[in-house]
Design an enzyme around this catalytic site. Structure first.
Site, PDB file in Angstrom:
ATOM      1  N   LYS A  34     -31.754  13.843 -17.126  1.00  0.00           N
ATOM      2  CA  LYS A  34     -31.986  15.035 -17.284  1.00  0.00           C
ATOM      3  C   LYS A  34     -30.238  15.586 -16.091  1.00  0.00           C
ATOM      4  O   LYS A  34     -30.811  15.192 -14.949  1.00  0.00           O
ATOM      5  CB  LYS A  34     -32.658  16.588 -17.123  1.00  0.00           C
ATOM      6  CG  LYS A  34     -34.055  16.424 -15.589  1.00  0.00           C
ATOM      7  CD  LYS A  34     -35.124  16.465 -15.810  1.00  0.00           C
ATOM      8  CE  LYS A  34     -35.651  17.273 -14.578  1.00  0.00           C
ATOM      9  NZ  LYS A  34     -36.864  16.921 -13.924  1.00  0.00           N
ATOM     10  N   TYR A 250     -11.878  30.991   5.332  1.00  0.00           N
ATOM     11  CA  TYR A 250     -11.906  32.392   5.091  1.00  0.00           C
ATOM     12  C   TYR A 250     -13.111  33.033   5.414  1.00  0.00           C
ATOM     13  O   TYR A 250     -14.043  32.058   6.319  1.00  0.00           O
ATOM     14  CB  TYR A 250     -12.700  32.614   3.417  1.00  0.00           C
ATOM     15  CG  TYR A 250     -11.526  32.373   2.556  1.00  0.00           C
ATOM     16  CD1 TYR A 250     -10.382  33.385   2.032  1.00  0.00           C
ATOM     17  CD2 TYR A 250     -12.192  31.393   1.577  1.00  0.00           C
ATOM     18  CE1 TYR A 250     -10.450  32.977   0.843  1.00  0.00           C
ATOM     19  CE2 TYR A 250     -11.071  30.966   0.130  1.00  0.00           C
ATOM     20  CZ  TYR A 250     -10.445  32.048  -0.266  1.00  0.00           C
ATOM     21  OH  TYR A 250      -9.169  31.702  -0.538  1.00  0.00           O
ATOM     22  N   MET A 298     -13.432  27.016  -1.984  1.00  0.00           N
ATOM     23  CA  MET A 298     -13.959  26.094  -3.458  1.00  0.00           C
ATOM     24  C   MET A 298     -12.881  25.549  -3.584  1.00  0.00           C
ATOM     25  O   MET A 298     -13.730  24.325  -4.440  1.00  0.00           O
ATOM     26  CB  MET A 298     -13.021  27.777  -4.878  1.00  0.00           C
ATOM     27  CG  MET A 298     -13.593  26.613  -6.037  1.00  0.00           C
ATOM     28  SD  MET A 298     -12.741  28.331  -7.184  1.00  0.00           S
ATOM     29  CE  MET A 298     -13.435  29.397  -7.412  1.00  0.00           C
TER      30      MET A 298
HETATM   31  C1  LIG Z   1     -37.586  16.370 -13.342  1.00  0.00           C
HETATM   32  C2  LIG Z   1     -38.883  15.773 -14.400  1.00  0.00           C
HETATM   33  C3  LIG Z   1     -39.574  14.422 -13.801  1.00  0.00           C
HETATM   34  C4  LIG Z   1     -39.143  13.540 -13.043  1.00  0.00           C
HETATM   35  O1  LIG Z   1     -38.980  14.304 -11.295  1.00  0.00           O
HETATM   36  P1  LIG Z   1     -39.248  13.456 -10.228  1.00  0.00           P
HETATM   37  O2  LIG Z   1     -39.144  14.498  -9.380  1.00  0.00           O
HETATM   38  O3  LIG Z   1     -37.218  13.146  -9.882  1.00  0.00           O
HETATM   39  O4  LIG Z   1     -39.213  12.204 -10.163  1.00  0.00           O
HETATM   40  C5  LIG Z   1     -40.957  14.278 -14.731  1.00  0.00           C
HETATM   41  N1  LIG Z   1     -41.801  15.032 -15.371  1.00  0.00           N
HETATM   42  C6  LIG Z   1     -41.246  16.104 -15.505  1.00  0.00           C
HETATM   43  C7  LIG Z   1     -42.053  17.065 -16.090  1.00  0.00           C
HETATM   44  C8  LIG Z   1     -40.132  16.383 -14.787  1.00  0.00           C
HETATM   45  O5  LIG Z   1     -39.102  17.969 -15.539  1.00  0.00           O
END
Ligand SMILES: *Cc1c(COP(=O)(O)O)cnc(C)c1O
Length: 362
Positions: A34, A250, A298
């Site tokens: 993800k 800045y 930035m």
């Molecule tokens: C993101 C996620 C994982 C992986 O978690 P890590 O701590 O990065 O290993 C596993 N299960 C679910 C439901 C997640 O949202």
């Protein structure tokens, strides 16, 4: 020369997949890719993980599943997050498995859908808290049922006993189900739970952060046998004298208290280098630690090279912000965040260069 590049070693990802699979011996491995594989590039990491033995992939949202499929990535794919009507269509079109915790949502699914019933054993986010409803969902899913799952809230804190409580709740619910339906894929463990608790492995584990060689406990990835996959590298774009009393950036948050030399490095929060590192991070310039000074802007940061800087550093010299000798865990600790966020924060303007132990990956 690219402003900033995230160099991602797919051999390291493969090594981490094998290390985690060995730690979870017997369980299948679902590689969580993800958020663009935590900033590492979803497609390349998904393929590397599959080639190293990952049986499944997981993402949070349906659009992520769709883009992996568009890139030609095959195999079992789980969308772990919530889905509105539009997302649901996308997820099903991507031939992804989905997660259910609601009777009306389940009832509306086509007979070809594959679902994982989620018990909320204590995370308090998605899933049903009610094991009786969870069992009813299992029955109502019928032939669509592919798995049963939960997610831990405190696996990354070894001292916190809440994970054991969650594990007990999940085990009590899933035990009889597993006995009755041995073909189901039961899964619970994120990276920390894999490394910490064999009883949480069940049939499949879901590592995310550890796949990328980041330590889920925020400590030392090498101690867990993991290899960091990502290096964030930029270069010196300009070098200039800064007299005592002159400032950079800045808000003039850095005013030199002695004559010194500053390097300007073309990376900033527009690339994903967090502004929270202002005044708190060191970077490696030509292999030497130098303090980042002034406000992170930035597009640029500035680095104090010291009075001899003009003799020691030249335009074009490499600047490492994350890499060997400067871990994401260390950057995270200095900017009051977690290693997850250091890499996931990297924005599209940061180029990704995938390689295998130094050899460009095509
Ligand atoms: C993101 C996620 C994982 C992986 O978690 P890590 O701590 O990065 O290993 C596993 N299960 C679910 C439901 C997640 O949202």
């Amino acid at each position: 020369m690219a402003r900033a590049v995230a160099r991602v070693d797919l051999d390291a990802v493969a090594h981490n997949v094998r290390t985690l699979a060995a730690a979870a011996s017997g369980a299948r491995l679902c590689a969580v890719v993800k958020a663009n594989a935590y900033g590492h590039g979803a497609e390349a990491c998904a393929r590397a993980a599959q080639a190293a033995g990952a049986d499944w992939l997981a993402v949070a949202g349906a659009a992520e599943a769709a883009s992996l499929r568009e890139a030609g990535v095959g195999g079992r794919l789980l969308v772990m997050g919530s889905l509105d009507d539009e997302d649901l269509g996308l997820a099903l079109a991507a031939d992804a498995d989905i997660v259910v915790w609601d009777e009306a949502f389940l009832a509306a699914l086509p007979s070809t859908a594959r679902v994982h019933v989620k018990l909320d054993s204590g995370m308090g986010r998605l899933g049903t808290r009610d094991p009786v409803l969870a069992t009813r969902l299992v029955e109502q899913a019928g032939a669509r049922l592919a798995g049963a799952m939960t997610h831990f809230a405190t696996a990354d804190d070894r001292a916190d006993p809440f994970m054991d409580e969650q594990l007990q709740r999940f085990t009590a619910w899933v035990g009889p189900l597993r006995a009755a339906r041995p073909e189901l894929v039961v899964h619970a463990a994120n990276s920390a739970a894999i490394l910490r608790e064999p009883a949480a492995h069940f049939d499949m584990v879901r590592p995310g952060v550890a796949l990328y060689g980041l330590d889920p406990f925020g400590e030392d990835a090498a101690a867990a046998g993991l290899r960091p996959a990502l290096a964030l590298v930029s270069h010196v774009a300009a070098v200039k004298r800064c007299r005592a009393g002159e400032s950079t950036g800045y808000g003039r948050r850095f005013v030199a208290d002695r004559d010194t030399v500053l390097a300007t490095v073309p990376v900033g929060y527009g690339d994903g280098w967090r502004r929270a590192t202002t005044g708190r991070a060191d970077v490696l310039v030509g292999g030497t630690f130098r303090p980042q000074v002034g406000t992170v802007s930035m597009d640029n940061i500035t680095v104090d090279l010291g009075p001899a800087g003009l003799d020691e550093v030249a335009v074009g010299d490499e600047v490492v912000l994350v890499g060997p000798g400067l871990s994401a865990e260390e950057v995270a600790a200095r900017s009051e965040t977690i290693n997850y966020e250091v890499t996931t924060a990297l924005l599209p303007r940061t180029a990704r260069a995938h390689h295998r132990s130094g050899i460009p990956a095509g």
